[in-house]
Design a protein around this motif. Structure first.
Motif, short mmCIF file in Angstrom:
data_model
loop_
_atom_site.label_atom_id
_atom_site.label_comp_id
_atom_site.label_asym_id
_atom_site.label_seq_id
_atom_site.Cartn_x
_atom_site.Cartn_y
_atom_site.Cartn_z
N THR A 1 8.74 7.01 -3.42
CA THR A 1 7.23 6.54 -4.38
C THR A 1 8.19 5.70 -5.79
O THR A 1 8.42 6.61 -6.25
N VAL B 1 7.33 2.22 -1.82
CA VAL B 1 8.44 2.77 -1.64
C VAL B 1 9.63 2.19 -1.39
O VAL B 1 9.09 1.41 -0.92
N TYR C 1 6.08 4.69 -8.56
CA TYR C 1 4.22 4.37 -9.10
C TYR C 1 4.32 3.30 -9.66
O TYR C 1 3.28 3.04 -10.18
N ARG D 1 1.08 -1.19 0.09
CA ARG D 1 -0.16 -0.15 0.32
C ARG D 1 0.74 1.29 0.08
O ARG D 1 1.95 1.79 0.77
N GLU D 2 0.59 1.88 -1.21
CA GLU D 2 2.26 3.32 -0.88
C GLU D 2 3.12 2.80 -1.41
O GLU D 2 3.90 3.09 -0.38
N GLU E 1 -1.78 -2.42 -7.80
CA GLU E 1 -3.40 -2.28 -8.16
C GLU E 1 -4.18 -2.95 -9.14
O GLU E 1 -4.80 -3.56 -9.25
N ALA F 1 3.35 0.63 -7.78
CA ALA F 1 2.07 0.92 -7.32
C ALA F 1 1.27 0.17 -8.53
O ALA F 1 0.19 0.18 -7.69
N CYS G 1 5.27 -0.99 2.54
CA CYS G 1 4.25 -0.63 2.37
C CYS G 1 5.45 1.12 3.04
O CYS G 1 5.84 0.68 4.23
N LYS G 2 5.01 2.13 2.32
CA LYS G 2 5.01 3.75 3.51
C LYS G 2 4.71 3.49 4.74
O LYS G 2 5.12 4.13 5.88
#
Length: 438
Positions: free
Chosen positions: A75, A35, A77, A32-33, A84, A80, A44-45
């Motif tokens: 981060t 990094v 992306y 989740r988020e 998703e 990420a 996860c962040k």
């Protein structure tokens, strides 16, 4: 099937490996988020932030234990987006939709396969039907020509026997005359022998009387052999003579139809021999009769058929319009009705000199290479077939496969030409089976 079964396993294995790569080592769940630390490890962040909370001084990577003097992370992306995508493809809704899609696709393929299998079955059935009908038609064609061959063989045998018999008669005439001549010669030679003996005897004795001679045989004049009379019938056009004789044996032979005057519309004039029908300007007075056509310029043949096979020919010449075919005995003769099988008519028509149509509903236009002046109509009551031919070359013009039931009559309509020219007739053709030889 093995390859198809293996494919989902490979996909499942690939998804499982990817999910592991996208799982946070701290919370053991998908990022989740996500990094990335300087050591290239991802977390996860919120997880890495909690992990470092309360730590004084340098911090370390939870996985490789590498120390970092500052708490910097970046981060990611791309990761990420991948997370998703994996989360979406592993959700219950997505899986249910995928299963539904797979089921629908499988059902679609199954239906297409069943449809193809049904078409294969139908095609095989068509092939069997074609073979069966082809074999039946071959048998029928062979039978028709076998009958013609038999007619020709019988005619050849008969003619050769006649020739042999006449030749034998001529030879016997000559042989009888030759035998009579031989007998006469023998009698003459015997008398000459007796005379010679008597002549020789006169040298020693006195001859008082002639010897008793045999009476001379009278021989008639030799019969003349007229080679022209003998050969004329065999030097004649035998093929044409035989062709004419074959009409006696054709099945069906051309039917010698005549028009039924009692069925004729008052505007139709019929010849005395009832083989010619033509439109006329005025109305001919007739006795009222239930058989008569009153609204349409039609006429029937006097001969009706309800069994067997029948063929007749009609001469239409260069008439610009006409109708002909067969009509059921039960047609309405007092009303104006469209000519169609539904109304009891199976016909061919001509309009405007070159527009030919079969009497279906709607009309079926025909493209003919030439304009026939004589037409043949073939009626097969058992097969319920009505066919039309160009009688000059016997080319098929049209055939009704679902023909009449019950009694029918040959049908004709000279039509109303509506022109200033002399109306042209419709003629029923007769072919009397007259032999041309003696």
């Amino acid at each position: 099937m093995a390859a198809a079964a293996a494919a989902p396993c490979v996909v499942s294995s690939t998804k499982g490996s990817l999910r592991e790569d996208l799982t946070c080592a701290i919370c053991c769940d998908l990022f989740r988020e996500p990094v990335m630390l300087a050591c290239m490890h991802h977390f996860c962040k919120p997880c890495i932030s909690r992990y470092w909370r309360g730590t004084q001084g340098p911090v370390t990577c939870p996985q490789c234990r590498k120390e970092f003097s500052c708490r910097n992370f970046q981060t990611n992306y791309l990761v990420a987006a991948m997370v998703e995508k994996v989360r979406a493809t592993t959700s219950d809704t997505y899986i249910q939709n995928l299963k539904k899609q797979l089921k629908e696709t499988l059902e679609s393929y199954r239906l297409r396969r069943d449809d193809h299998n049904n078409n294969i079955t139908r095609d095989k059935g068509k092939m069997d039907t074609i073979k069966r009908f082809g074999a039946d038609l071959q048998t029928r064609v062979k039978g028709e020509f076998r009958a013609l061959h038999q007619i020709l063989d019988d005619e050849e045998t008969c003619m050769l026997e006649q020739l042999r018999r006449e030749q034998e008669e001529e030879l016997q005439k000559v042989e009888r005359h030759l035998e009579a001549l031989k007998v006469a010669v023998r009698e003459l030679e015997e008398n000459m022998r007796m005379l010679q003996q008597a002549s020789a005897a006169t040298e020693n004795t006195v001859l008082t009387e002639l010897p008793q001679l045999r009476p001379c045989v009278q021989v008639d004049v030799a019969p003349e052999f007229d080679i022209n009379a003998f050969s004329n019938k065999y030097m004649a056009p035998l093929q044409y003579i035989t062709w004419r004789k074959m009409f006696k044996s054709l099945k069906p032979g051309p039917s010698p139809l005549t028009f039924d005057v009692e069925s004729a519309h008052p505007s139709i004039r019929v010849s005395r021999d009832k083989t010619v029908a033509v439109e006329c300007d005025g109305m001919i007075l007739h006795m009222d009769h239930n058989k008569r056509f009153l609204q349409c310029v039609n006429i029937l043949a006097a001969q009706g058929f309800q069994s067997g096979r029948h063929y007749w020919e009609v001469e239409v010449g260069s008439k610009p319009k006409w109708d002909l075919g067969v009509a059921s005995d039960a047609v309405d003769r007092h009303s104006r009705i469209k000519l169609s099988p539904e109304s009891g008519y199976w016909t061919l028509r001509l309009r405007n000199r070159n527009e030919y149509s079969a009497g279906t509903q709607p009309w079926t236009r025909l493209q003919l290479s030439s304009s026939p002046e004589r037409l043949g109509v073939f009626l097969d009551c058992e097969e319920r077939r009505v066919s039309f031919y160009n009688a000059d070359d016997m080319s098929l013009l049209y055939s009704f496969a679902n023909g009449p039931r019950g009694k029918v009559f040959p049908f004709f309509s000279p039509c109303i030409s509506g022109s200033s020219q002399e109306p042209q007739p419709i003629k029923l053709l007769h072919y009397p089976p007259v032999a041309l030889s003696g």
